[in-house]
Design a protein around this motif. Structure first.
Motif, PDB file in Angstrom:
ATOM      1  N   GLY A  13       2.828  -6.972   4.207  1.00 15.81           N
ATOM      2  CA  GLY A  13       1.944  -5.869   3.515  1.00 15.81           C
ATOM      3  C   GLY A  13       0.448  -5.984   3.979  1.00 15.81           C
ATOM      4  N   ILE A  14       0.072  -7.093   4.220  1.00 15.11           N
ATOM      5  CA  ILE A  14      -1.402  -7.249   4.932  1.00 15.11           C
ATOM      6  C   ILE A  14      -1.318  -6.566   6.402  1.00 15.11           C
ATOM      7  N   GLY A  15      -0.289  -6.600   7.082  1.00 15.03           N
ATOM      8  CA  GLY A  15      -0.080  -5.896   8.248  1.00 15.03           C
ATOM      9  C   GLY A  15      -0.194  -4.494   8.048  1.00 15.03           C
ATOM     10  N   VAL A  16       0.330  -3.858   6.966  1.00 11.68           N
ATOM     11  CA  VAL A  16       0.394  -2.468   6.852  1.00 11.68           C
ATOM     12  C   VAL A  16      -1.104  -2.057   6.427  1.00 11.68           C
ATOM     13  N   VAL A  17      -1.907  -2.776   5.898  1.00 11.09           N
ATOM     14  CA  VAL A  17      -3.246  -2.707   5.609  1.00 11.09           C
ATOM     15  C   VAL A  17      -3.957  -2.373   6.970  1.00 11.09           C
ATOM     16  N   VAL A  18      -3.558  -3.189   7.842  1.00 10.14           N
ATOM     17  CA  VAL A  18      -4.920  -3.236   9.137  1.00 10.14           C
ATOM     18  C   VAL A  18      -4.264  -2.515  10.280  1.00 10.14           C
ATOM     19  N   VAL A  19      -2.829  -2.206  10.414  1.00  7.72           N
ATOM     20  CA  VAL A  19      -2.337  -1.469  11.501  1.00  7.72           C
ATOM     21  C   VAL A  19      -2.770  -0.094  11.766  1.00  7.72           C
ATOM     22  N   ARG A  20      -2.965   0.490  13.015  1.00  6.59           N
ATOM     23  CA  ARG A  20      -3.483   1.805  13.073  1.00  6.59           C
ATOM     24  C   ARG A  20      -2.113   2.760  13.466  1.00  6.59           C
ATOM     25  N   ARG A  21      -1.350   2.294  14.197  1.00  5.12           N
ATOM     26  CA  ARG A  21       0.021   2.926  14.619  1.00  5.12           C
ATOM     27  C   ARG A  21       0.936   3.341  13.313  1.00  5.12           C
ATOM     28  N   ARG A  22       1.105   4.509  13.228  1.00  5.04           N
ATOM     29  CA  ARG A  22       2.207   4.764  11.870  1.00  5.04           C
ATOM     30  C   ARG A  22       3.532   4.241  12.079  1.00  5.04           C
ATOM     31  N   SER A  23       4.009   4.286  13.335  1.00  2.75           N
ATOM     32  CA  SER A  23       5.526   3.548  13.755  1.00  2.75           C
ATOM     33  C   SER A  23       5.412   2.338  13.368  1.00  2.75           C
ATOM     34  N   VAL A  24       4.170   1.526  13.615  1.00  3.18           N
ATOM     35  CA  VAL A  24       4.387   0.086  13.398  1.00  3.18           C
ATOM     36  C   VAL A  24       4.135  -0.171  11.788  1.00  3.18           C
ATOM     37  N   ALA A  25       3.502   0.559  11.121  1.00  7.25           N
ATOM     38  CA  ALA A  25       3.485   0.743   9.798  1.00  7.25           C
ATOM     39  C   ALA A  25       4.871   0.802   9.177  1.00  7.25           C
ATOM     40  N   VAL A  26       5.550   1.851   9.613  1.00 11.31           N
ATOM     41  CA  VAL A  26       6.709   2.257   9.141  1.00 11.31           C
ATOM     42  C   VAL A  26       7.783   0.922   9.233  1.00 11.31           C
ATOM     43  N   GLY A  27       7.801   0.435  10.136  1.00 11.16           N
ATOM     44  CA  GLY A  27       8.507  -0.948  10.572  1.00 11.16           C
ATOM     45  C   GLY A  27       8.223  -1.890   9.691  1.00 11.16           C
ATOM     46  N   LEU A  28       6.990  -2.291   9.497  1.00 12.59           N
ATOM     47  CA  LEU A  28       6.454  -3.376   8.580  1.00 12.59           C
ATOM     48  C   LEU A  28       7.101  -3.074   7.059  1.00 12.59           C
ATOM     49  N   VAL A  29       6.907  -2.035   6.689  1.00 11.20           N
ATOM     50  CA  VAL A  29       7.332  -1.448   5.372  1.00 11.20           C
ATOM     51  C   VAL A  29       8.687  -1.737   5.113  1.00 11.20           C
ATOM     52  N   THR A  30       9.511  -1.070   6.325  1.00 15.24           N
ATOM     53  CA  THR A  30      10.954  -1.052   6.158  1.00 15.24           C
ATOM     54  C   THR A  30      11.587  -2.678   5.988  1.00 15.24           C
ATOM     55  N   THR A  31      10.770  -3.402   7.076  1.00 13.76           N
ATOM     56  CA  THR A  31      11.256  -4.971   7.255  1.00 13.76           C
ATOM     57  C   THR A  31      11.120  -5.495   5.758  1.00 13.76           C
TER      58      THR A  31
END
Length: 203
Positions: A13-31
């Motif tokens: 969750g904290i990764g989603v807060v700080v990342v810039r790339r949308r695809s990375v954020a999607v991957g983190l939330v999906t994981t």
């Protein structure tokens, strides 16, 4: 849910807060969603609970597919800058999580760690919605809040019912579809999913 798994979900969750790339954020939330589904399957003690856990997994994969379609269809010419720097966003999110932990009374989950992890996810999702200007990031923040509620449902003594899980999964999927339509309309109008551009609209 063990403390290690709960805090692994929080770290995503904290990764989603700080990342810039949308695809990375999607991957983190999906994981995050698939970890919660795996925990639900491992803790299931009846056919209904297994079905509810499978519904969580299907919901996670379906939303990830929708989000990746959005990313592919609306390529940003440049990354949408957030209104607040990454470290400041992280500090705000952690501060909000600590405030919720202090303000919200005990909920009655299986452990104090589960309660703190659930509140942290709700806080992180709220922080993403409040501080990110990209429409997709804001939608991911809503999904993360829902993941926090799923964590709470899993950690409830006796677990959540199949009807509740299916209802939440359907509601969130419909919200995602509506948000995707709005995102594509905004992108078609402005060439970007930056919500700050909506400030230029006038009657």
């Amino acid at each position: 849910m063990t403390g290690t798994l709960a805090w692994a979900v929080v770290a995503l969750g904290i990764g989603v807060v700080v990342v810039r790339r949308r695809s990375v954020a999607v991957g983190l939330v999906t994981t995050q969603a698939l970890l919660l589904a795996a925990v639900a399957i491992a803790d299931a003690s009846s056919g209904d609970e297994v079905a509810a856990a499978v519904a969580l997994a299907v919901r996670g994969v379906a939303l990830a597919s929708l989000f990746l379609v959005i990313v592919a269809r609306t390529r940003e010419p440049r990354p949408v800058r957030a209104g607040i720097a990454p470290l400041a966003r992280a500090g705000l999110a952690v501060g909000l999580a600590l405030a919720l932990t202090w303000l919200v009374p005990q909920i009655g989950l299986e452990s104090g760690e589960s309660e703190r992890a659930m509140l942290a996810l709700v806080a992180f999702g709220t922080a993403v919605v409040a501080t990110r200007r990209a429409t997709l990031h804001q939608l991911l923040g809503i999904v993360m809040v829902e993941n926090g509620l799923v964590l709470g449902a899993i950690a409830l003594p006796g677990g959540a019912s199949l009807a509740i899980e299916l209802g939440v999964a359907l509601d969130l999927t419909l919200i995602a579809i509506v948000a995707m339509v709005f995102h594509e309309r905004i992108f078609a109008e402005f060439g970007s999913g930056d919500t700050a551009m909506l400030e230029t609209l006038r009657d």
